[in-house]
Scaffold this active site. Structure first.
Site: not given
Ligand SMILES: NC(=O)c1ccc[n+]([C@@H]2O[C@H](COP(=O)([O-])OP(=O)(O)OC[C@H]3O[C@@H](n4cnc5c(N)ncnc54)[C@H](O)[C@@H]3O)[C@@H](O)[C@H]2O)c1
Length: 254
Positions: A160, A84, A195, A17
């Site tokens: 996360y 990012c 990605t 990204l």
């Protein structure tokens, strides 16, 4: 705020990204500095687009202070800051080998949450010191990257989700604080994006993930993320919010 002519910092600019956002911002006339732990990857993107690259660990105060100062010397103070850089290792709180090592949890929070905060505090100090760019008093824009895991974390995503939830929660108080200096703060919470972070999975896993997205039933494209960044920079009413970019997916427990 316009994009053209302004200096921009993109963390995690060496991949996914961040790399696509760097390409987009450069194509719209920004002077782009890419910051990444992977210096080679960042240099490759910088060479491709005509930007500058720096080896940088976003969670290290000195590292970010130094490279932001260097980028400022070359491009001028950044009015655009895109966060990012991130990592997404998955681990159960109590796995087959016993409790998750505390350092594993700490590392994810350190890179994703503390790293984002670290870059914001340093970039914003520069933004606050420059003159407004327009009549409405805008000085700069900061974009952070959370995740839909901030809201629907799956099993194995405790660290996360906690790190991304922290980014979601700090967006409004920081936007409120920076209102005085005309700096906006907006967070994007992507769903499943195509990605390297995601393309590392087998095709089977990718297809099964894509099938869970109601519409469009596919992984998101990095250029769709970059396009939203562009809209956030240009649309002055976007501030203090978290925007989901996810095709209406709501992640299941696993
Ligand atoms: N891909 C997805 O599906 C998805 C979904 C939701 C959120 N996100 C978030 O979007 C962001 C970008 O993800 P991506 O898919 O482009 O991942 P990616 O792995 O392709 O890129 C991440 C980049 O961050 C860099 N990085 C890692 N740790 C760093 C550190 N300490 N300092 C500086 N740079 C560091 C890496 O070297 C890499 O170049 C991440 O924050 C990620 O959590 C991604």
């Amino acid at each position: 705020m316009e994009i053209k002519g302004h200096a921009a910092i993109v963390t995690g600019g060496g991949s996914g990204l961040g790399a696509e956002t760097a390409r987009f911002l450069r194509s719209r006339g920004a002077k782009v500095a890419l910051l990444d732990l992977d210096a080679d990857a960042a240099s490759e993107v910088a060479q491709e687009i005509g930007g500058i690259a720096f080896a940088c660990n976003v969670s290290d105060a000195k590292s970010v202070e130094e490279v932001v100062a260097e980028a400022k010397e070359k491009n001028g103070p950044a009015r655009i800051c895109i966060n990012c850089a991130g990592i997404a290792p998955a681990k159960r709180v109590v796995g087959r080998d016993g409790p998750m090592p505390l350092d594993d949890f700490r590392q994810v929070v350190n890179v994703n949450l503390i790293g984002t905060f670290n870059v914001i505090r340093i970039a914003a100090a520069d933004m606050a010191a420059v003159e407004p760019v327009n009549e409405s008093g805008e000085r700069g824009v900061i974009v952070c990257t959370a995740s839909i895991a901030a809201f629907e974390g799956q099993i194995g995503q405790a660290a996360y989700s906690a790190s991304k939830g922290g980014i979601v929660s700090m967006t409004l108080p920081i936007a409120r604080e920076f209102a005085r200096v005309g700096v906006r703060v907006v967070t994007i919470a992507p769903g499943l994006m195509g990605t390297p972070m995601m393309l590392g999975f087998s095709k089977e896993v990718q297809d099964s993930l894509a099938a869970q997205v109601p519409f469009p039933s596919r992984l998101g494209r990095p250029d769709e993320y970059a396009g939203l960044v562009g809209q956030i920079i240009e649309n002055a009413m976007l501030n203090g919010s978290v925007i989901r970019l996810d095709g209406a997916i709501r992640m299941q427990p696993k």
